[in-house]
Design a protein around this motif. Structure first.
Motif: not given
Length: 779
Positions: A532-539, A554-562, A574-578
């Motif tokens: 499983m990948p590490k959680p995504l961040t803006g960087k 910008i799009e990353f922060l507009k989506l819900r992601y926890e 945002l579904i990761y991994p998809g």
């Protein structure tokens, strides 16, 4: 003129970065783009006035950007380049005589040659040096070597056949994708050459559905290869020459309601009650996309009339609905214990009125129904009486099952109930069996154990891969094990007799906050062996330039992601991994002697946005459900829009690598090595062979010679790897996309071959074709 035009362009860049930077900062993202915008705007203003200090301001921007980029992501060239590429190009341009020579502080004062440009030149040279150094680094890589120790000298391969044959999809019912052949080694694999090439004639047509794709792994029995094509032609080839022996076309026709037009393989059976040479003494069973199972004489491709209804088993029988194209087989059935056992694919997210996901076992000779396991009615496995139907919309198994005849067990990878993203109102049986591996009694179909890989699945995390069966040495001795890869990246290593974990499984907290009327599981399982990948961040956002990277931030922060298992939402999640999966139907390959595995983890984020029923457009061209775009979910309160998470240029918003090859020790659960895999040669406007690490779909094989083979990546190559270190040893350019799993066989003279079918994949956009290619060592 050059200075004025440059100043204008730099001003426009600064203005664009300023607007985007403020938007990003308001959303809670990095403030860097605001500072960069100010530096661009000040530089532009000074250039308009032809001030040498413009170069000093720009030097501060270069050094500031360099420091910020290294702080964010270190020395990864593929992430440094989009952050600094545009800035470096402007910096180099500002150092040219056309700009530098035209700057002065006062009208009539002599023009300076290099004085005010020295700070900028130094910073640009420093940035170029850092870029050059970062090209030699790969911070994403895991380097190491798997042990070459043979743990089990004579492992159980799961089937009694000659070493040079390949009788089932994963070679045997164990699904190991392991060939005991040793002629090809790390030392000589680099000399592999094309032995023969065959074209099936089944090519993608303009009127075909999007996912018309070659995913087939051929079988090899004595001197013959057996395979199928996307439109379900069955073909037999001479293994030595590739010449066609026979071809059978079941005439499945074209149906736009199918989501998939593919065939992963046929199934082979030799009837012990018949003498070799008798009609249908050996049979090939062909699953079709119009819900038939056809028995063919392996010798000549003629239909075997004694099976089922004049050679054809009609799989729509007992189904609660009968719309053509909504239930079909894409994977080869399992043959074990005198039975042929069939699952089936249903169309994801078209409607709540889906066919049943029942698993059925038929007599291999007559086609009579022996038992049926319907997860909606799991305790009653006796054949369904005439006039009754199976439970509608129950979790289905579209992938390949495995079997252990010694233990009398069948291992079924199960999917989810449609709609995948809506969990309200699911029955207790659906909650128990969705997205799980289920062990069924081969003789009765009764459940022996179930291991769920995700609770209350809202993400389309079907168990996509054939479970691999292998005996593993533990502190208490050899244990019959099952290796189960999942879309979310976990690889479950279980006792296949009991379903209990060999490598530990931990329940970890998961995000809450499903839509009203639904819920999420408070915890989700994580295996001791996980990719499983590490959680995504803006960087982690990416682009080919700072502009599309900013758009992705910008799009990353507009989506819900926890993090993993963020529930679908109305705002978009945002579904990761998809749902493309870290692992998909290609599974992994296992060396049962060394107790190691070789896999191709892939990392792509997707977005999932729920659409209230009142806002769903009426049915029409382009609005019917599919696995991407608008999924209508007719009869449910919400439709869902699914899409890959990409930039305005259509590239992944997350930074590469997107695809790896990896090796792991199945006894310890340690990932020993992991390397970028594949280039952007066939997925970029220019055919550049940059080894970025690209996604793929397909599977690997391992040979006893210590070499693994894999196509699958979205560039058109078949590659060979050293299983011990993961080092790429050889590659062959394919005439079309290689999104299938290869196989290996030997002829009577001991000569070893590697075969791959290259026909492309409709969904991932690789080059279509119809090729079967065989490689061998030179004479």
């Amino acid at each position: 003129m050059a200075i004025t035009l440059t100043a204008l362009i730099i001003f426009l860049v600064g203005a664009a970065l300023g607007v985007g930077g403020v938007w990003l900062a308001v959303l809670g993202g990095s403030w860097y783009y605001i500072f960069a915008a100010l530096a661009f705007l000040i530089t532009a203003a000074l250039l308009f006035r032809k001030r040498p200090s413009s170069l000093l301001v720009y030097a501060l921007l270069v050094i500031g950007t360099l420091g910020w980029a290294i702080w964010e992501i270190g020395f990864d060239w593929w992430q440094l380049a989009p952050r600094g590429g545009v800035i470096m190009l402007f910096g180099l341009w500002l150092l040219t005589p056309w700009i530098r020579g035209g700057l002065n502080e006062e009208e009539g004062r002599s023009r300076s040659a290099w004085g005010p440009a020295i700070p900028l030149a130094i910073t640009v040279l420093a940035a170029l040096g850092i870029a050059g150094y970062s090209m030699t680094q790969d911070p994403q890589q895991i380097a190491g070597e798997l042990s070459k120790e043979v743990i089990i000298p004579t492992p159980d391969l799961g089937g009694n056949m000659p070493e040079g044959d390949w009788h089932q999809y994963g070679r045997t019912p164990y699904g190991q994708r392991y060939s005991p052949l040793k002629q090809i080694t790390p030392e000589n694999v680099g000399t592999l050459q094309l032995a023969w090439q065959y074209q099936t004639g089944d090519v993608k047509l303009p009127e075909d559905i999007g996912e018309t794709t070659y995913q087939v792994t051929p079988l090899k029995v004595r001197d013959t290869l057996y395979l199928c094509t996307p439109h379900n032609w069955a073909i037999a080839l001479d293994a030595a020459t590739g010449k066609e022996k026979w071809k059978y076309d079941p005439n499945v026709g074209l149906n736009p309601d199918r989501q998939h037009q593919t065939c992963r393989g046929v199934s082979y059976y030799a009837d012990p009650t018949l003498t070799a040479g008798q009609p249908c003494a050996e049979r090939v069973y062909l699953p079709t996309s119009d819900a038939r199972l056809i028995a063919l004489d392996a010798a000549n491709g003629q239909i075997c009339p004694s099976f089922a209804d004049k050679g054809t088993l009609h799989l729509e029988k007992g189904m609660p609905y009968n719309p053509a194209g909504y239930y079909y087989s894409t994977s080869p059935p399992v043959i074990a214990a005198g039975k042929i056992i069939v699952g089936g694919a249903v169309n994801d997210n078209y409607s709540i009125h889906e066919q049943s996901g029942v698993i059925r076992a038929f007599d291999i000779n007559t086609g009579a129904l022996v038992w049926n396991w319907d997860s909606g009615n799991p305790d009653v496995t006796t054949p369904l009486p005439e006039g009754q139907t199976y439970t509608h919309n129950s979790p289905n198994s579209w992938s390949v099952s495995s079997a252990d005849e010694k233990l009398g067990l069948l291992y079924v990878p199960l999917g989810n109930q449609t709609p995948d993203q809506l969990g309200a109102g699911r029955s207790a049986n659906v909650e128990k069996f969705s997205s799980s591996i289920v062990a069924l009694d081969l003789n009765s179909g009764q459940v022996r154990w179930v291991r769920q890989t995700v609770h209350h699945d809202l993400w389309d995390m079907d168990v996509p891969a054939q479970p691999t069966l292998v005996d593993i040495n533990t502190a208490t001795g050899a244990v019959p094990a099952l290796v189960g890869p999942t879309k979310q990246g976990d690889i479950y290593v279980l006792n296949r007799l009991t379903g209990e974990p060999i490598l530990p499984i931990e329940e970890v907290p998961a995000p809450a906050g499903a839509i009203e009327g639904d819920f999420t599981s408070p915890t989700q399982p994580v295996s001791g062996l996980t990719f499983m990948p590490k959680p995504l961040t803006g960087k982690d956002m990416w682009g080919v330039s700072m502009f599309d990277q900013l758009a992705c931030r910008i799009e990353f922060l507009k989506l819900r992601y926890e993090g993993r298992y963020t529930p679908p939402s109305l705002q978009g999640s945002l579904i990761y991994p998809g749902n493309f999966g870290v692992f998909n139907w290609g599974s992994v390959a296992v060396d049962p002697a060394r107790q190691i595995m070789f896999g191709m983890p892939t990392y792509l984020a997707f977005t999932s946005r729920l659409v209230p029923r009142a806002d769903v457009p009426p049915p029409g061209a382009g609005t019917k459900g599919s696995e991407q775009g608008l999924n209508r979910n007719e009869g449910a309160p919400y439709a869902v829009i699914l899409a890959p998470f990409v930039s305005p240029l259509g590239l992944p918003c997350q930074a590469p690598p997107w695809g790896y090859v990896a090796g792991a020790d199945l006894r310890t659960g340690k990932i020993t090595w992991m390397h970028r895999n594949g280039t952007v040669r066939d997925s970029s406007p220019l055919p550049l062979p940059f080894k970025v690490g690209v996604p793929g779909i397909g599977g690997p094989i391992i040979t006893a010679g210590g070499v693994a083979f894999l196509g699958a990546a979205v560039d058109d190559y078949l590659r060979a790897y050293d299983v011990t270190s993961g080092k790429q040893l050889w590659e062959a350019r394919l005439p079309a996309g290689g999104q299938s799993t290869p196989m290996s066989f030997a002829l009577a003279d001991g000569k070893q071959y590697v075969v791959i079918v290259a026909g492309g994949h409709g969904s991932v956009g690789t080059k279509p074709g119809d090729y079967v290619l065989a490689y061998t060592l030179p004479k």
